[in-house]
Scaffold this motif. Structure first.
Motif, PDB file in Angstrom:
ATOM      1  N   VAL A   1       4.265   0.958 -13.107  1.00  0.00           N
ATOM      2  CA  VAL A   1       3.734  -0.171 -13.872  1.00  0.00           C
ATOM      3  C   VAL A   1       4.635  -1.406 -13.782  1.00  0.00           C
ATOM      4  N   PRO A   2       5.958  -1.286 -13.961  1.00  0.00           N
ATOM      5  CA  PRO A   2       6.793  -2.497 -13.812  1.00  0.00           C
ATOM      6  C   PRO A   2       6.694  -3.119 -12.422  1.00  0.00           C
TER       7      PRO A   2
ATOM      8  N   PHE B   1       6.351   7.427  -3.816  1.00  0.00           N
ATOM      9  CA  PHE B   1       7.129   6.630  -2.881  1.00  0.00           C
ATOM     10  C   PHE B   1       8.496   7.290  -2.644  1.00  0.00           C
ATOM     11  N   VAL B   2       9.131   6.921  -1.552  1.00  0.00           N
ATOM     12  CA  VAL B   2      10.522   7.281  -1.300  1.00  0.00           C
ATOM     13  C   VAL B   2      11.283   5.990  -0.992  1.00  0.00           C
ATOM     14  N   ILE B   3      12.219   5.656  -1.860  1.00  0.00           N
ATOM     15  CA  ILE B   3      13.092   4.493  -1.661  1.00  0.00           C
ATOM     16  C   ILE B   3      14.506   4.981  -1.928  1.00  0.00           C
ATOM     17  N   ASP B   4      15.237   5.282  -0.841  1.00  0.00           N
ATOM     18  CA  ASP B   4      16.519   5.953  -1.015  1.00  0.00           C
ATOM     19  C   ASP B   4      17.364   5.780   0.245  1.00  0.00           C
ATOM     20  N   ALA B   5      18.687   5.854   0.054  1.00  0.00           N
ATOM     21  CA  ALA B   5      19.606   5.792   1.187  1.00  0.00           C
ATOM     22  C   ALA B   5      19.520   7.075   1.990  1.00  0.00           C
TER      23      ALA B   5
ATOM     24  N   ASP C   1      14.075  -0.383 -12.142  1.00  0.00           N
ATOM     25  CA  ASP C   1      14.805   0.821 -11.758  1.00  0.00           C
ATOM     26  C   ASP C   1      14.077   1.540 -10.625  1.00  0.00           C
ATOM     27  N   LEU C   2      14.763   1.747  -9.513  1.00  0.00           N
ATOM     28  CA  LEU C   2      14.176   2.464  -8.383  1.00  0.00           C
ATOM     29  C   LEU C   2      14.550   3.938  -8.356  1.00  0.00           C
TER      30      LEU C   2
END
Length: 405
Positions: A66-67, A346-350, A390-391
């Protein structure tokens, strides 16, 4: 005017939905950035084409989104004001399903009620409608009579090509360097991981951070990086969008008369379709699509042509009994690709072992609405800014550990 360098603060690989947004937000913050794409975005070779993508504020897929979508809506409006482009059209949105069925969507059961609950938690303006209420407002829909509907007035559609073009033009104007029509051959962490090299034909660049936003090319990239563990998390599926002639009923299918919609008919994932009011006044059409997760593909293997038989089957199975005003003349059809994770998040990561390489895959068929907000949050993360979105909910971990939220 952009200037060529050999070292950048950030290099963004892939300039579709997420890549364009990330490049723009980094440039907006004054970072020295380079964007690379093997095609010339906006283009029709990946996932971010087809004139329109649904956007909605209450996200049945999970509260963490939502954010992102709220921030995206604000960014679309800012871009419209600064560029004069038409990016976001607010048409209202309707999600409907049989009242007494589980009606799953994007891996989430009882999707209508999940969406209603989300709207209540986040104080998102909405209405809950029964079949009579839906029919009275939108007689274009031929209902079964047992529907439960969620209506959100602030929903609508984003024009993906316009959104990507606006962000890339703005990024270039802010000093970003763009290299298009050039394929990345290698991404290699150097030394202690504080610097990463990106190789294209004949040229090598370095950066403090690299963002891989390669969409359906991500599995191939991970394979070339010998990251079979990550590669297994992403599957690519062919999807098809169809535009049916509205004929003399065109006014009933124009924005303002028809909302964007997600319509679930039964319990199975394939028992549904989604659609849009006409986005091109010069060729009025009802755009509809469904999703398939039976057969995987890749960008090189994708069947880009859509057969007449596929169009006829879509009309017979989805449109004919539900939109009586649509006679079945197919104006056009386009194939695109979804990149899908096992839990549809989703995947948002190092990348493990390469902290300077960030994988950004806002995927699974519900990414574009969030893309501007994702780019904003990634830019904050890479530049060490706090207080933004925040991810952490999108960190990579096995699907079984992520739950259903």
């Amino acid at each position: 005017m952009s200037t060529q360098h050999s070292h950048y603060d950030v290099i963004v690989v892939g300039l579709g939905a997420i890549g364009a947004a990330t490049l723009y937000q980094l440039a907006l913050r004054g970072a020295r950035v380079l964007g690379i794409d093997q095609h010339a975005p906006p283009h029709d070779q990946g996932s971010s084409h087809g004139e329109s993508r649904i956007t909605r504020l209450a996200i049945g897929e999970g509260d963490a989104y939502v954010p992102l979508v709220r921030r995206s809506h604000a960014i679309w409006r800012e871009l419209e004001a600064s560029t004069g482009r038409s990016i976001f059209e607010q048409t209202g949105g309707l999600i409907l399903a049989p009242r007494d069925r589980i009606a799953a969507h994007h891996g989430k059961p009882d999707f209508v009620r999940r969406t209603i609950a989300c709207a209540e938690r986040f104080d998102i303006r909405h209405e809950v409608l029964d079949a009579a209420g839906i029919r009275a407002r939108y007689p274009q829909f031929a209902l079964q009579g047992d529907e439960l509907g969620y209506f959100e007035p602030e929903a609508g559609f984003v024009r993906p090509e316009q959104a990507i073009a606006a962000q890339l033009e703005a990024a270039r104007g802010l000093g970003a360097t763009l290299r298009t029509g050039e394929r990345v051959q290698a991404v290699e962490p150097l030394g202690n991981g504080d610097t990463t090299a990106v190789q294209i034909e004949g040229t090598r660049f370095t950066a403090d951070r690299v963002v891989i936003a390669a969409g359906p090319w991500l599995p191939e990239f991970l394979g070339r990086q010998a990251r079979a563990d990550w590669q297994a998390d992403f599957a690519v599926y062919r999807q098809v969008m169809y535009w049916f002639d509205t004929g003399t009923a065109a006014p009933d299918f124009a924005p303002g008369r028809l909302p964007i919609f997600i319509w679930m008919f039964g319990d199975a994932q394939e028992d549904y379709m989604y659609g849009f009011p006409s986005s091109d006044p010069s060729q009025p059409a009802l755009k509809v699509a469904t999703e398939q997760y039976a057969a995987t593909t890749s960008p090189d293997a994708l069947q880009r042509e859509v057969s007449a038989e596929e169009g006829a089957a879509m009309y017979a199975s989805r449109v004919a009994g539900r939109f009586p005003q649509i006679a079945g003349r197919l104006l056009k059809a386009r194939a695109c690709m979804y990149t899908v994770t096992p839990d549809r998040h989703f995947v948002i990561d190092a990348l493990d072992g390469a902290p300077g390489v960030l994988i950004a895959s806002a995927c699974s068929g519900h990414g574009f609405k969030h893309s501007a907000g994702v780019g904003d949050a990634i830019a904050d993360r890479l530049l060490g800014r706090t207080g933004g979105i925040d991810l952490a909910p999108f960190s990579r971990q096995p699907a079984k550990e992520r739950g259903s939220a």
